[in-house]
Each structure stands twice: as structure tokens, then as C-alpha cells.
Write an enzyme that holds these catalytic residues in place. Sequence first.
Site, PDB file in Angstrom:
ATOM      1  N   CYS A   2      20.773  13.462   5.949  1.00 60.18           N
ATOM      2  CA  CYS A   2      19.317  13.462   5.897  1.00 60.18           C
ATOM      3  C   CYS A   2      18.800  12.520   6.967  1.00 60.18           C
ATOM      4  O   CYS A   2      19.556  11.816   7.622  1.00 60.18           O
ATOM      5  CB  CYS A   2      18.807  12.989   4.522  1.00 60.18           C
ATOM      6  SG  CYS A   2      19.444  13.902   3.104  1.00 60.18           S
ATOM      7  N   ARG A   3      17.511  12.517   7.137  1.00 60.13           N
ATOM      8  CA  ARG A   3      16.818  11.521   7.958  1.00 60.13           C
ATOM      9  C   ARG A   3      15.664  10.984   7.124  1.00 60.13           C
ATOM     10  O   ARG A   3      14.967  11.761   6.441  1.00 60.13           O
ATOM     11  CB  ARG A   3      16.270  12.120   9.243  1.00 60.13           C
ATOM     12  CG  ARG A   3      17.287  12.764  10.175  1.00 60.13           C
ATOM     13  CD  ARG A   3      18.072  11.744  11.006  1.00 60.13           C
ATOM     14  NE  ARG A   3      19.239  11.240  10.250  1.00 60.13           N
ATOM     15  CZ  ARG A   3      20.093  10.330  10.738  1.00 60.13           C
ATOM     16  NH1 ARG A   3      19.890   9.820  11.937  1.00 60.13           N
ATOM     17  NH2 ARG A   3      21.125   9.941  10.018  1.00 60.13           N
TER      18      ARG A   3
END
Length: 268
Positions: A2-3
Site C-alpha cells: 500500500c501507500r
Amino acid sequence: MCRHIACLGPSEPLGEVLVRPRHALVRQSWEPRRQRHGTVNADGFGVGWYADDDPVPARYRRAGPIWADLSFADLARVVRSGAVLAAVRDATEAGADGEAAAAPFAAGPWLFSHNGALTGWPVSAAPLAATLPPAELLGMAARCDSALIWALVLHRLREGDPLGQALADSVTDLAAAAPGSRLNLLLTDGTAIAATAWGDTLWYLTEPGTTASTASTTTGSTGAGAGRTVVASEPYDDGPGWREVPDRTLLVATRTDVQLTPLKEPTA
């Protein structure tokens, strides 16, 4: 996997942080530059923000990719806040939880995100899940590793732990139960940010009026004047002010100060 990103600073449209910069979170959903695991973050997204004089944040979450949501583009253009946490998701494994599995998770004044994965999920996490009160375990918003991590952190917060301590102790327990896990956690209450670098990238940016320091848990630093602090999986532009957080580190930040504390590997 994810970011994610959190920002404390002057009130401004959400898009100034999440959309406008050249490599903002929206672009990181399809073209992350420093993501070590996975290539596209299209399994949901979310943004949480705080309004003036209201300690309970609002959230907007969806199960699909952020680039396909035209309503978010409008929201980001007009909604203003001085405290934001947002994430784009690459799911560890397929599931049926939809937007309930998308960060930020929330309870009371807190917003939370997890970038990473628990090795051996769900078997490896069973002993830790058993330590939670049944009502808290049954109240989990989703059936993914990130939701359980949030439940463990939230239990500590409700017991009175400060943000940084709640993250550090949770990471230590999780790393002992599931060695090799990636545990980049991000937490805010609208006035401070806590984050861990454990297996993936983490960066921070401080702007005028802000003091940054590297310190032990017993050594503090004091900043002067109002400032702006951004903590993110990766920089949203190529500005010279970004600093990378070393792996196995706890970050605790306000608008005027950043402290970094090494985290120890759990003993066998």
C-alpha cells in the site's frame, strides 16, 4: 502492499496534498516509485480528515481504485483540513470486505493505516487475537490482517497508551508472533502523527518553523513556531526537504517537531 500519507499543517484543500503534487498519492496508486512489494494499489482507498473544533474525523472510503472515483476529485478540491491521513490499498489477499478493509480505520479521535502484510496470516496472529476482549475482536470492521493490527493498536490506545507507545509495542508483539512481517503503521489523532518503518519505505518532510531531530525515547526535542509535517510511504515530489526514516524506527511528529526512535527486533 500500500501507500499512505499523513499531514499536519495549515488548513488547505485535501487535493493540495493528495492530488496536486507530481507524485501525489493518487498517482502512487498506479505508479509508485519506491514501493518494495506490489506494483499497483487498486484494491480500495480512503481519506480521513479533521474539521475545526471537532476531534472526531470524517472519512471517505471506496473499494475500487482512487483514479476511477470522480466524486473523490470533487471532494479533494473543496474540502479543507489541517490534519489528514489517506491510503491507497494493494490487498494482501482477495476478500469480500470491500471498503471496510480500506484504510484509514477509525475509532474516536484516531485514524490508522497499515502498509505491509502479516506472514502466516491468519494462523500466526491467532495468539495475539486471543488477547483481545471478545467484544473488540467481534467488532473488527474487516477480516484482514490490517484490521486485526488496528484492533491491537486500538486496545492499547483505549488503555491509555500514547500514540508512539501503542505502535511500538504492537509492532514488537506482531514481529515476534509473525517473523518477517512488514509492519509500516501510520496513526494520528489530528494533533500528532506516529508511524513505524518496518519492512517498507517511510519518509517525512518538515517545512518552515519545524524542527526535526533523531532521539531516544528518553530524549526530547522542542520546535518553535507553527509548521507543517508530512509523513508518507514515499515523497510526493522531488523537493530536497524529504528525509528517509531508517528501517526499524518509530517516528512521532507534531506540526513543530519530529522524533525518531530505533525499534528493537524481538528476542527469540
